[in-house]
Enzyme design. Structure first.
Site, PDB file in Angstrom:
ATOM      1  N   HIS A  82       0.858  -1.187   0.000  1.00 50.61           N
ATOM      2  CA  HIS A  82       0.000   0.000   0.000  1.00 50.61           C
ATOM      3  C   HIS A  82       0.895   1.239   0.000  1.00 50.61           C
ATOM      4  CE1 HIS A  82      -3.167   2.838   0.915  1.00 50.61           C
ATOM      5  NE2 HIS A  82      -2.524   3.229   2.003  1.00 50.61           N
ATOM      6  N   CYS A 118      -4.532   2.912  -4.874  1.00 54.44           N
ATOM      7  CA  CYS A 118      -3.688   3.776  -4.035  1.00 54.44           C
ATOM      8  C   CYS A 118      -2.417   4.225  -4.737  1.00 54.44           C
ATOM      9  CB  CYS A 118      -3.355   3.065  -2.727  1.00 54.44           C
ATOM     10  SG  CYS A 118      -2.348   1.561  -2.898  1.00 54.44           S
TER      11      CYS A 118
END
Length: 340
Positions: free
Chosen positions: A99, A213
């Protein structure tokens, strides 16, 4: 009870697929041949349906982006850590499923900030729909959004990931970036998990690009470069989850497929395809449905993709699915646009 999905079933599916519908007429050829299909932007962000519920609250400590003083010098940090690190530690880090976020530190105030973009209702809900009783069309909880909050959790990013300075910017540049973030967040509202391309080759045709993301971070870096930021020469890698297929076939939108004058056969095929991806109550139920997914996707080469509020058929082909952790260089100069 509202829709909520936990990570493990999806994760197990991805790893199983990485390790290892009915026939459609050619008359359903796509009305457009621009590849990749451009990500659709909207005029405003709609309210989410109360049925969509998050197991983990979205952006619980979020705040408005502050206005910085023009003379401020702000450090910009690349932040990266394994997905679900808060729950599973470095487990997914070993698989390079990461992430991404960006951090800022003001030299005038000493305050730190974190900015990221992620799913409102977790990854499972953004990747697969719910089949609700009494509703013909699959129901999606697939919004994503930016989250900005004060502080940088050094331990979270450093322990199993990355926290590294990539550039410095002025207060003027930060404030201009903040205006762009507002635009980007209000017009790019739907999370897209999959990148879809023709083959693993570097020069392969990309049919659909993901919108998640890492893409937000890349757009942010590019916007800063457009504003004059000069980035350090360091390697930056990002995770992509790729499906491999032949040329996609356009099917239609919710109304044209599931509406009163829709294609009932196609509607049933799409619902049947998504049924095994439902949340599972037992391990046995999960593995029974996993076998159905493998049969559809790998043995019968079928996948139905929902992108830009429209459905596409993907004629899947080897290696079907792959998780990659690939270098995308930091911007080296100004460009006339900052992406989608």
């Amino acid at each position: 009870m509202g829709a909520s999905r936990t990570p493990p079933p999806l994760l197990l599916l991805l790893l199983a697929a990485a390790a290892c519908g009915p026939c459609l007429s050619g008359s359903l050829a796509s009305p457009q041949r621009r590849w990749p299909v451009p990500y659709r932007r909207f005029d405003y962000r709609p309210k989410s349906d109360p049925y969509c519920q998050a197991r983990y609250t979205f952006c619980p400590t979020g705040s408005a982006i502050p206005v910085m003083k023009e003379e401020d010098v702000i450090e910009v940090y690349r932040l990266q850590a394994p997905v679900w690190e808060f729950k599973y530690g470095d487990l997914l880090g070993h698989l390079k499923i990461m992430h991404d976020a960006v951090g800022f530190k003001s030299s005038l105030t000493g305050k730190n900030y974190t900015m990221e973009w992620y799913e409102l209702f977790q990854l499972g809900n953004c990747t697969f729909p719910h089949l609700r009783p009494g509703m013909d069309a699959p129901f999606w909880c697939n919004q994503g959004a930016a989250c900005f909050f004060e502080g940088i959790d050094d331990a979270h990013w450093k322990e199993n990931g990355t926290l590294v300075l990539v550039t410095t910017i002025s207060g003027i540049m930060f404030n201009e970036m903040a205006k762009w973030v507002e635009y980007d967040n209000e017009t790019g509202i739907y999370y897209e998990t999959w990148t879809v391309q023709a083959s693993p080759d570097k020069q392969s045709v990309v049919w659909f690009d993901s919108y998640e993301c890492s893409k937000f971070i890349l757009r942010t870096y590019q916007k800063l470069a457009d504003l004059g930021a000069v980035f350090k020469k360091i390697q930056t890698n990002y995770t992509s989850i790729i499906l491999f297929s032949g040329e996609p076939i356009y099917l239609g939108n919710e109304t044209s497929i599931f509406g009163p004058l829709g294609n009932k056969t196609l509607a049933a095929a799409i619902r049947d395809f998504y049924y095994p991806f439902k949340p599972h109550r037992t391990v046995r139920e999960f593995f029974v449905d996993l076998l159905k997914i493998i049969d559809r996707v790998i043995l019968n080469h079928q996948f139905y993709l929902f992108y830009n509020l429209e459905y596409w058929f993907l004629p899947m082909k080897f290696p079907y699915l792959k998780i990659i952790y690939e270098e995308v260089p930091l911007p080296t100069g100004n460009k006339t646009s900052f992406g989608v």
